[in-house]
Design an enzyme around this catalytic site. Structure first.
Site, PDB file in Angstrom:
ATOM      1  N   HIS A   1       0.814  -1.173   0.146  1.00  0.00           N
ATOM      2  CA  HIS A   1       0.150  -0.052   0.126  1.00  0.00           C
ATOM      3  C   HIS A   1       0.977   1.390   0.193  1.00  0.00           C
ATOM      4  CE1 HIS A   1      -2.826   2.997   0.916  1.00  0.00           C
ATOM      5  NE2 HIS A   1      -2.325   3.166   1.826  1.00  0.00           N
TER       6      HIS A   1
ATOM      7  N   ASP B   1     -26.265  12.684 -25.678  1.00  0.00           N
ATOM      8  CA  ASP B   1     -26.292  13.651 -26.963  1.00  0.00           C
ATOM      9  C   ASP B   1     -25.520  14.803 -26.931  1.00  0.00           C
ATOM     10  OD1 ASP B   1     -27.522  11.593 -28.193  1.00  0.00           O
ATOM     11  OD2 ASP B   1     -29.633  12.533 -28.090  1.00  0.00           O
TER      12      ASP B   1
ATOM     13  N   HIS C   1       3.831   6.680   5.712  1.00  0.00           N
ATOM     14  CA  HIS C   1       2.764   7.577   6.058  1.00  0.00           C
ATOM     15  C   HIS C   1       1.873   6.923   7.204  1.00  0.00           C
ATOM     16  CE1 HIS C   1       0.341   5.337   2.934  1.00  0.00           C
ATOM     17  NE2 HIS C   1      -0.681   5.434   3.734  1.00  0.00           N
TER      18      HIS C   1
ATOM     19  N   GLU D   1       0.940   5.265  12.797  1.00  0.00           N
ATOM     20  CA  GLU D   1      -0.681   4.918  13.084  1.00  0.00           C
ATOM     21  C   GLU D   1      -0.792   3.420  13.183  1.00  0.00           C
ATOM     22  OE1 GLU D   1      -4.821   4.549  10.811  1.00  0.00           O
ATOM     23  OE2 GLU D   1      -3.218   6.152  10.145  1.00  0.00           O
ATOM     24  N   ASP D   2      -0.055   2.702  12.640  1.00  0.00           N
ATOM     25  CA  ASP D   2      -0.081   1.109  12.617  1.00  0.00           C
ATOM     26  C   ASP D   2       0.872   0.464  13.220  1.00  0.00           C
ATOM     27  OD1 ASP D   2      -2.622   1.491  11.223  1.00  0.00           O
ATOM     28  OD2 ASP D   2      -1.743   1.367   9.447  1.00  0.00           O
TER      29      ASP D   2
END
Length: 709
Positions: free
Chosen positions: A48, A259, A72, A76-77
């Protein structure tokens, strides 16, 4: 991993070896930190951040930005701290990672609070360094591309957030290609059935359109060649979401939307843009009112182009965009053009950068005046959908405002003080109401007064986050100041009933009480008293307890405070009941409403008698010997129906020194009398009696009385 090898090989095309080495170190650090973690799809988690960095490398983001993209999610993880990142990669990279990271360590009352606070933090970091939002947008794009691995509830929530927040930010920053893809992916996950139906319809209709589109493009290319204008002409493909949106907004059928043909003409310079416009208008007739010149007046995100709508072959509408190659690069890349083209030096994006910087700085100003994260998010949402109008100052300066903006928005856009002291506006040299919606090309002049101040009703019609936050901030500050003044007077009377001089209360006592109440200081406690959040005699008694803890002589606790005198200058801290309209001279009493301050009623107020009022809400009040200002009173009349009577009544009221705030009338069916109601502004009961006496002497007045409601 073959992906990292391909990625670093691509970086070598525009980054020096030392910068590529920094990015490789960041990848190794992130891979180690995320070791053993997997995405919902089952892939190793490192895929990721690598995908996010790859998206950013297409915009040729610098090495620090790419390193932050790879890192990044580590704060957080994983257990990695900002200090570790700073020591390994420097402060700018650590600050960017921190700006993108969520606030998981803080407990919020709801998921909405958490989302709003995370969003506020990200935008404030973005105001310091725009690379933060580029990383976040690339992160969101990859998450949207891989959203199928998530459950239905998560898919819907993330897609809605993307459509409401992140796609508009991409548009606001001029990232058009990203904006369109985020919209399309959000639509696909929010309405999967509608998306599939429209995607199939577009695919099947594409073949029927190709012949017509080829004919249109061929005629344009030949016309431009005859005029000796070097240009490229291409067709513009519609996305499923753009078709869906137009069908919803215009109530069109699919065939009506599809159209409409779209073409884009790219030329070498600005002069050629206008020359090409002339060629197109000679080939196909322009539709009146459908021409926009975004070259002379660019959009807030720096976008420039000529837009025109033509009557195409067979009467089908034909939308054309004409721009230079450089304008096209800005239109597609927005602020990312700063990195994408700065090496070649061929692109002048100074104005786009300045406009983006001004918007980011306005976010900082709005944040400083917003009470909480939800309020901040509410303020800026309006600024994320900038369908602009362009208006002129009296000196001819062009100002961009969102559609629906009013003279109040214009005044605050010029300067906060102009907005605060605005009294009226001239639009195209005519006096117009402040709630008038501005239109493209309006010239706006604001009249001010040093004594004027914002009106709470402005919040009902202002259109910009800046104006809304400025007005709310002013009203909050005003309410606190006026409530504190009232609270101080009430506390003084409460202390007087305890036979305690107010000056004997020391700062140590206030500090002790502030700690007990969790208040910031004395001003907050006084404002709470004025707003009815705390009772004055309770605070007075609490101050006696505080004195015991500070080792001073105790103050004897006693009964409730004495009567509060009203002087008419208390401002928003005291309100007068619409149910009974008290004026000086009436016998009155006060009702405290928590968080709203003191509401004054007459003793014989019928509405209050019917409602239940707790005894601790009641405060004894009386009029001071000298009361300032004017107060509203109602007058009800029954009059004979005569021509010119309203003017005669108004003249008498004016001659009696009163002002009319409101008038209404009602004519009973088949009757020759009219029931009239006036709201007049008077000083006191004696003044009202004088007004009633003057009106009673008019022959047509059959009956007159003071109206309480």
């Amino acid at each position: 991993m073959s992906e990292i090898a391909e990625f670093t090989r691509h970086l070598g095309h525009y980054l020096p070896p030392l910068d590529v080495a920094l990015v490789e170190r960041a990848f190794a650090f992130s891979e180690h930190a995320h070791q053993g973690q997997f995405r919902k799809s089952g892939e190793p988690y490192i895929t990721h951040p690598l995908a996010v960095a790859s998206i950013l490398s297409q915009w040729r983001l610098d090495a620090q930005g790419l390193a932050a993209a790879l890192l990044h999610d580590v704060m957080e993880d994983t257990n990695v701290t900002k200090t570790e990142i700073e020591s390994s990669f420097g402060k700018p990279v650590a600050d960017m990672v921190d700006g993108v990271s969520k606030l998981d360590q803080i407990e919020f009352q709801s998921s909405e609070d958490a989302q709003a606070e995370n969003f506020r933090k990200m935008l404030l970091a973005m105001a310091q360094d725009v690379r933060v939002i580029l990383i976040k947008l690339a992160d969101r794009l990859h998450n949207m591309r891989t959203l199928d691995a998530m459950g239905p509830t998560h898919r819907e929530r993330i897609a809605r957030e993307t459509l409401d927040i992140y796609a508009p930010i991409a548009n606001r920053l001029g990232l058009n290609a990203l904006f369109l893809e985020l919209q399309e992916l959000s639509f696909k996950h929010l309405h999967p059935m509608r998306y599939r139906v429209l995607a199939r319809a577009i695919k099947s209709a594409r073949g029927n359109r190709r012949e017509v589109m080829d004919r249109i493009l061929q005629s344009m290319r030949e016309g431009l060649k005859l005029a000796a204008i070097p240009a490229t002409a291409t067709g513009r493909e519609k996305t499923a979401y753009s078709v869906y949106k137009k069908m919803r907004e215009k109530h069109y059928s699919f065939s009506q939307v599809f159209d409409i043909y779209g073409v884009r003409i790219l030329v070498k310079d600005v002069t050629a843009c206008y020359a090409a416009l002339g060629v197109l208008h000679s080939l196909y007739k322009p539709i009146p009112g459908k021409f926009k010149d975004y070259i002379a007046i660019s959009k807030a995100n720096g976008y420039q182009s000529l837009h025109t709508t033509l009557f195409g072959p067979f009467g089908t509408p034909l939308e054309a965009q004409i721009r230079t190659q450089d304008m096209h690069r800005i239109a597609e890349a927005g602020v990312a053009a700063h990195w994408l083209y700065k090496a070649g030096g061929e692109l002048d994006i100074a104005e786009a950068q300045q406009q983006t910087h001004r918007w980011l700085q306005s976010l900082l100003e709005i944040q400083s005046e917003s009470g909480d994260s939800k309020e901040f998010l509410e303020h800026i949402k309006g600024d994320l959908f900038p369908e602009e109008i362009y208006v002129f100052t009296p000196k001819g300066k062009i100002m961009a405002l969102p559609r629906g903006a009013t003279p109040i928005d214009f005044a605050y856009a010029v300067h906060t003080d102009i907005g605060h002291h605005c009294t009226s506006a001239r639009i195209n040299y005519e006096l117009m109401p402040l709630r008038t919606e501005l239109k493209n090309g309006d010239q706006v002049e604001i009249m001010t007064s040093p004594t004027a101040r914002p009106n709470p009703s402005w919040l009902n019609f202002v259109g910009t986050g800046k104006a809304r936050s400025r007005i709310r901030h002013f009203l909050k500050s005003l309410q606190q100041r006026e409530s504190a003044v009232l609270g101080e007077r009430m506390l003084e009377q409460a202390l007087a009933s305890l036979k305690v001089p107010p000056e004997s209360i020391t700062w140590e006592r206030w500090d002790a009480l502030g700690r007990e109440y969790g208040a910031k200081g004395r001003l907050d406690i006084l404002a709470d008293i004025g707003l009815g959040k705390r009772l004055s005699f309770v605070v007075a008694q609490a101050l006696t307890r505080a004195s015991n803890r500070t080792g001073e002589d105790p103050i004897p606790a006693s009964a409730r405070p004495g009567t509060l005198q009203l002087r008419g200058v208390e401002g928003v801290a005291i309100q007068y009941g619409k149910c009974c309209r008290p004026i000086p001279g009436d016998i009155i009493f006060g009702q405290f409403r928590r968080g709203q301050g003191l509401l004054v009623h007459t003793r014989d107020c019928q509405t209050l008698k019917k409602s239940r009022v707790d005894s601790d809400q009641i405060v004894d009040v009386e009029w001071a010997p000298v009361v300032q200002g004017v107060f509203e009173a109602g007058i009800r009349l029954l009059v004979a129906d005569e021509r010119g009577l309203l003017a005669k009544l108004a003249t008498e009221i004016s001659d009696a020194g009163a002002n009319i705030a409101y008038v209404s009338m009602e004519r009973p069916d088949g009757d020759d009398v009219v029931a009239m109601f006036f709201t007049v502004q008077v000083r006191d009961r004696r003044h009202l009696a004088h007004v009633l006496f003057s009106l009673r002497h008019i022959p047509e007045v059959k009956r007159i009385q003071r109206a309480r409601t």
